[in-house]
Scaffold this active site. Structure first.
Site, mmCIF file in Angstrom:
data_model
loop_
_atom_site.group_PDB
_atom_site.id
_atom_site.type_symbol
_atom_site.label_atom_id
_atom_site.label_comp_id
_atom_site.label_asym_id
_atom_site.label_seq_id
_atom_site.Cartn_x
_atom_site.Cartn_y
_atom_site.Cartn_z
ATOM 1 N NE ARG A 112 -3.979 1.996 2.168
ATOM 2 C CZ ARG A 112 -3.984 2.627 3.410
ATOM 3 N NH1 ARG A 112 -3.007 2.346 4.865
ATOM 4 N NH2 ARG A 112 -4.899 3.740 3.854
ATOM 5 C CG HIS A 119 -1.441 5.395 -0.611
ATOM 6 N ND1 HIS A 119 -1.725 5.484 0.811
ATOM 7 C CD2 HIS A 119 -2.107 4.426 -1.224
ATOM 8 C CE1 HIS A 119 -2.530 5.212 0.878
ATOM 9 N NE2 HIS A 119 -3.227 4.603 -0.444
ATOM 10 C CG ASN A 125 -0.541 8.507 2.656
ATOM 11 O OD1 ASN A 125 -0.888 7.246 2.388
ATOM 12 N ND2 ASN A 125 -0.129 9.342 2.496
ATOM 13 N N PRO A 163 -7.197 7.605 -4.316
ATOM 14 C CG PRO A 163 -6.963 6.115 -6.116
ATOM 15 C CD PRO A 163 -6.459 6.728 -5.256
ATOM 16 C CG HIS A 188 -7.995 -3.379 -2.294
ATOM 17 N ND1 HIS A 188 -8.683 -2.438 -2.457
ATOM 18 C CD2 HIS A 188 -7.113 -2.101 -1.693
ATOM 19 C CE1 HIS A 188 -8.336 -1.632 -2.328
ATOM 20 N NE2 HIS A 188 -6.779 -1.165 -2.039
ATOM 21 C CG ASP A 225 -5.560 -15.656 -2.740
ATOM 22 O OD1 ASP A 225 -6.012 -14.658 -2.977
ATOM 23 O OD2 ASP A 225 -5.407 -16.593 -1.753
#
Length: 321
Positions: free
Chosen positions: A58, A62, A90, A157, A187, A252
């Protein structure tokens, strides 16, 4: 050739030159142990904290989505400037210490040579691979930026975005629909705090208290973890939220399968399966994990190529030289 055409040509030339400077073998002679140092650091950190992989992945997104991959997300705020890491989106980004640790070891092995931006790019690849995802050769040669502003994080976003909003934000960075769906697949690793999805669970609209796009049993589970009468923030604890898929420590395609089953935690994720522009890609990735992996590598290489020529090699990732 008119002035505007000349300016456009100059910009495209500069962009291609910037990308051409990135090279898999950039540190082959100057810091041959680089990738091993980063990998060993991440493996050790992940053994002690399983949240490290999703946090690093992440962090990389970012960073790159603001000013390109220049490690601006790593800079600390100063008395005269509030940096990106302290911007609202953040606040829950963590594990900066892992990059600091890798940087300290690399500085001992090859002083003043490797940028923090390259360390973060390698780290992002490594956390995907060590979690069961694909491997790719990381292009290197990025410079560390000297500018970091919390206000710029508003370009990231938000979790409440719909597909139209997301496509516009991604298009500004040169990404298409497939990149949007593919990079959202990151994610598959990680956890979301209640504050990011609670609006879906309580007083969603004048007709529905809960977002009707959520599977009813899953919605009940989420409401139990995030009741409306309980204040939530990212410091409350590990139970203050929900994992983004059912195999949150494994990279996955379960993220896409759950999307089709109406069990996405975030509205921005669930919206991908309801929009005709993105649904087919979601279905393809849900059926074929290998396809998702191949597309993810391509999109991550594209994301990692968002760079510019202005910068330095920081000696400390938290402050400019």
């Amino acid at each position: 050739m008119d002035v505007r055409a000349a300016i456009l040509l100059l910009f495209l030339t500069m962009l291609s030159v910037s990308k051409a400077k990135l090279d898999v073998h950039y540190y082959e002679e100057t810091c041959p142990e680089l990738e091993k140092i980063v990998s060993d650091t991440l493996l050790n950190a992940s053994k002690h904290d399983p949240k490290v992989p999703p946090r690093i992945l992440r962090m990389f997104f970012h960073d790159c989505f603001i000013r390109g991959c220049d490690a601006s997300v790593l800079l600390d705020s100063s008395p005269g400037n509030k940096a990106e890491k302290d911007g609202p989106p953040n606040k829950s980004v963590a594990s900066f210490y892992v990059v600091d640790d890798a940087k300290a070891k690399i500085e001992k092995a090859c002083p003043g040579t490797v940028s923090c931006a390259d360390i973060l790019a390698i780290a992002a690849r490594d956390v995907v691979t060590m979690s069961g995802g694909p491997y790719w050769n990381v292009l290197k040669g990025r410079k560390d930026g000297r500018i970091s502003k919390a206000s710029d994080t508003l370009k990231l976003p938000p979790p409440s975005s719909n597909v139209t909003q997301l496509t516009k934000m991604f298009a500004k960075k040169g990404f298409g629909i497939k990149d949007l769906v593919t990079l959202s697949g990151a994610h598959t690793l990680g956890f979301s705090h209640c504050s990011s999805f609670q609006p879906r669970l309580h007083n969603f609209s004048s007709l529905h208290d809960t977002d009707p796009s959520i599977d009813s049993e899953f919605a009940h589970d989420l409401r139990t973890k995030c009741p409306s009468n309980k204040p939530h923030n990212h410091k409350k604890g590990k139970n203050d939220g929900h994992f983004l898929d059912s195999t949150a420590s494994v990279f996955d395609n379960d993220y896409y399968k759950r999307m089709i089953a109406r069990k996405s935690v975030l509205l921005s994720d669930q919206s991908l399966v309801w929009d005709s522009r993105t649904r087919r890609i979601v279905e393809d990735f849900a059926r074929d994990q290998g396809l998702f992996f191949r597309e993810f590598v391509d999109s991550m290489l594209k994301l990692g190529s968002l760079v510019n020529d202005v910068g330095e090699v920081r000696l400390n990732c938290r402050v400019v030289n």
